[in-house]
Motif scaffolding. Structure first.
Motif, PDB file in Angstrom:
ATOM      1  N   SER A   5      40.122 -66.010 -11.782  1.00 22.74           N
ATOM      2  CA  SER A   5      39.434 -65.804 -13.063  1.00 22.74           C
ATOM      3  C   SER A   5      38.475 -66.941 -13.411  1.00 22.74           C
ATOM      4  O   SER A   5      37.616 -66.789 -14.279  1.00 22.74           O
ATOM      5  CB  SER A   5      40.452 -65.621 -14.195  1.00 22.74           C
ATOM      6  N   ASN A  19      36.537 -60.275  -8.002  1.00 24.13           N
ATOM      7  CA  ASN A  19      37.514 -61.114  -8.691  1.00 24.13           C
ATOM      8  C   ASN A  19      37.458 -60.872 -10.188  1.00 24.13           C
ATOM      9  O   ASN A  19      36.913 -59.865 -10.637  1.00 24.13           O
ATOM     10  CB  ASN A  19      37.288 -62.588  -8.321  1.00 24.13           C
ATOM     11  N   LYS A  20      38.017 -61.770 -10.973  1.00 26.43           N
ATOM     12  CA  LYS A  20      38.109 -61.583 -12.430  1.00 26.43           C
ATOM     13  C   LYS A  20      37.337 -62.663 -13.186  1.00 26.43           C
ATOM     14  O   LYS A  20      37.686 -63.027 -14.300  1.00 26.43           O
ATOM     15  CB  LYS A  20      39.583 -61.605 -12.854  1.00 26.43           C
ATOM     16  N   SER A  45      34.932 -64.110 -15.524  1.00 25.81           N
ATOM     17  CA  SER A  45      34.268 -63.524 -16.692  1.00 25.81           C
ATOM     18  C   SER A  45      33.289 -64.477 -17.365  1.00 25.81           C
ATOM     19  O   SER A  45      32.467 -64.048 -18.171  1.00 25.81           O
ATOM     20  CB  SER A  45      35.319 -63.063 -17.714  1.00 25.81           C
ATOM     21  N   CYS A  64      28.897 -62.542  -4.950  1.00 27.65           N
ATOM     22  CA  CYS A  64      29.681 -62.579  -6.195  1.00 27.65           C
ATOM     23  C   CYS A  64      29.698 -61.244  -6.933  1.00 27.65           C
ATOM     24  O   CYS A  64      29.981 -61.196  -8.128  1.00 27.65           O
ATOM     25  CB  CYS A  64      29.164 -63.688  -7.115  1.00 27.65           C
ATOM     26  N   ASN A  85      32.292 -58.843 -10.527  1.00 26.39           N
ATOM     27  CA  ASN A  85      33.013 -59.764 -11.401  1.00 26.39           C
ATOM     28  C   ASN A  85      32.594 -59.478 -12.836  1.00 26.39           C
ATOM     29  O   ASN A  85      31.431 -59.142 -13.088  1.00 26.39           O
ATOM     30  CB  ASN A  85      32.687 -61.219 -11.038  1.00 26.39           C
TER      31      ASN A  85
END
Length: 531
Positions: free
Chosen positions: A294, A321-322, A324, A343, A346
């Protein structure tokens, strides 16, 4: 032990049709005759229960319906390595010319006798096996090495082996095979759920030349990786996807030659786990797809500084992924050697609706990036992204204490945390002027569209193209469009235009920051492109 059941059956890998499993029980089952194998299946859908039958627990399963009992004759315990190689490459007895009994060979219905034919055929097979350098026995039910030294006698020149999705039950079996291959460089043992040493054991020299190993879907832990890595002195690439690795440890005196590490599809506890592998001195490529990360943070370096972590890392994949917050993208600029980034997928990418603006923001935030999501970043694209970034956040910079006068320029810590590259962009291009910072006009159809003919006078083979462009579009953005349109290599573009009203007069478009309307370009004019 019952007939057909190996003495070491407990814990062995077996297949039954297309299903794979591990033997967890060998013996009788109440109110039934004969011997049964209790199997925990890789696919729980194949099972029926948790290892219990009529109130008695015979074995345990991770899944409540992951186990079942089968008769030994239904289980395939596998073959040795050389048998699998001969079967795969058509070099066994059955697949040679049809041999009759004794020294005869059958041609159609006629039997011809040859003296010493069997020994000649065996020699030919031997020669063919010794020529094999790259061998794949994927899904060939390999379960053991076979007779001692048989592999070294018959396949002496092997360098690359694919042993994926077989019936290998333990790392010792892999060592027994590899120790007979002197120059083994590449080994794929993925999709073999096997036991690995859990304590430091004698380090085999079996992998002394090994450069690439794939251990995807083997249920190996990071601790087991580090123990096994004591025997990989020159390893360069390590693939460990889908192993339920959640916690990392610092690799002391192992993996020091590693250039590529793939940890995809392992749900790491948090992004700080990465700090534990950050001192691998030669690591150039790190693949972290779908790791549940994250955030990314390098606490040893401040704004605008480079981290000492991952000193050689050139290529990083953090797709799916997470992440943010844009702060994690800011952190990536601290990596001293980063050149390529993936990337996609996300949450931070959802904060900007315009995909082109999103790409520009990432490019502007990471100074040394040359490839983004597998697309090369051309010099003009970088320049445009950085100039736009400097302009877009110029007003916020002023409000946070930024100033054209260096002595009065004191932007807040909060602004620098959100835009750590902004001071560097001001040094590179100069502080933004007040006229630049007046609100940007959105590029919508409400803007006046100019219909222009675009020509490449020095490239006659390039046909003229007609394009509709907003008159508010800057020269820099026009260049970015033309780089993609004409697939121009990374050289500097020179633009000019000829007015349809003033024939023969060519006007140079020399200021990247000015819009088309600044040059009084009108529909019907011709834009000239040179490089």
């Amino acid at each position: 032990m019952a007939a057909g059941v190996p003495p070491d059956a407990l814990g062995r890998r077996v297949s039954c049709g297309t299903d794979y499993g591990t033997v967890r029980y060998v013996g009788t089952v109440s109110r039934t005759a004969g011997t049964w194998l209790g199997v925990e299946w890789d696919d729980p859908q194949r099972g029926k229960h948790d290892g219990s039958y009529e109130g008695t627990q015979y074995f345990k399963c991770r899944h409540p319906k992951g186990g079942s009992f089968i008769r030994p004759n239904k289980a395939n315990f596998g073959v040795d390595f050389i048998t699998a190689v001969k079967d795969r490459y058509g070099l066994n007895d059955k697949q040679d010319a049809q041999y009759g009994t004794g020294d005869t060979v059958v041609f159609g219905t006629k039997t011809v006798e040859f003296v010493g034919m069997d020994s000649v055929a065996e020699q030919q097979r031997q020669v063919q096996l010794n020529k094999l350098v790259d061998i794949s026995v994927r899904e060939c039910a390999v379960s053991h090495a076979g007779q001692e030294e048989e592999i070294s006698r018959t396949c002496a020149n092997m360098r690359h082996i694919n042993l994926s999705k077989n019936l290998i039950s333990s790392w010792e079996t892999v060592i027994a095979i590899a120790s007979q291959i002197q120059n083994l460089e590449t080994l794929n043992v993925s999709e073999n759920k096997m036991r690995f040493p859990s304590t430091s054991t004698f380090t085999s020299s079996a992998f002394s030349n090994l450069k690439i190993i794939a251990l995807n879907q083997t249920e190996i832990t990071w601790t087991e990786v580090l123990l096994s890595a004591q025997g990989w002195p020159v390893l360069e690439e390590l693939y460990l996807s889908s192993n339920n690795i959640t916690v990392l440890e610092r690799p002391d005196n192992v993996l020091q030659t590693l250039k590529l590490l793939d940890l995809s599809d392992n749900q790491l506890l948090d992004g700080n786990q990465l700090h534990l592998i950050a001192q691998l001195p030669r690591l150039e490529q790190l693949i972290l797809r779908n790791n549940g990360i994250s955030s990314i943070h390098f606490p040893d370096a401040g704004f605008g500084c480079k981290t000492k972590m991952f000193p050689s890392l050139k290529r990083l994949a953090i797709n799916d992924n997470k992440i943010s917050q844009w702060s994690s993208i800011n952190e990536l600029d601290k990596l001293p050697s980063l050149r390529a980034l993936q990337c996609n997928n996300n949450p931070f990418m959802d904060t900007e609706k315009n995909p082109e603006t999103l790409i520009q923001l990432i490019i502007a935030k990471i100074s040394q990036l040359e490839v983004l999501n597998n697309c090369e970043i051309l010099p003009a694209e970088r320049r445009g992204a950085e100039l736009d970034y400097r302009k877009i956040f110029g007003k916020a910079w002023l409000e946070a204490g930024g100033h054209w006068n260096p002595e009065k320029n004191k932007p807040s810590e909060e602004f620098l945390a959100a835009h750590p590259r902004y001071p560097a962009l001001c040094l590179k291009y100069g502080a933004p002027e007040e006229g630049e910072l007046k609100g940007r006009q959105p590029l919508t159809l409400k803007n006046q569209l100019l219909t222009l003919t675009i020509k490449c006078p020095e490239k006659p083979e390039q046909k003229p193209v007609e394009k509709k462009l907003p008159e508010s579009m800057t020269i820099q953005k026009v260049k970015g469009l033309l780089y993609r349109l004409f697939k121009i290599p990374g050289s500097e573009l020179k633009l000019s235009y000829e007015s349809s009203k003033l024939e023969g007069k060519e006007v140079e478009l020399d200021n990247d920051l000015k819009p088309l309307q600044f040059y009084s370009i009108e529909s019907g004019d011709c834009m000239l492109v040179r490089w």
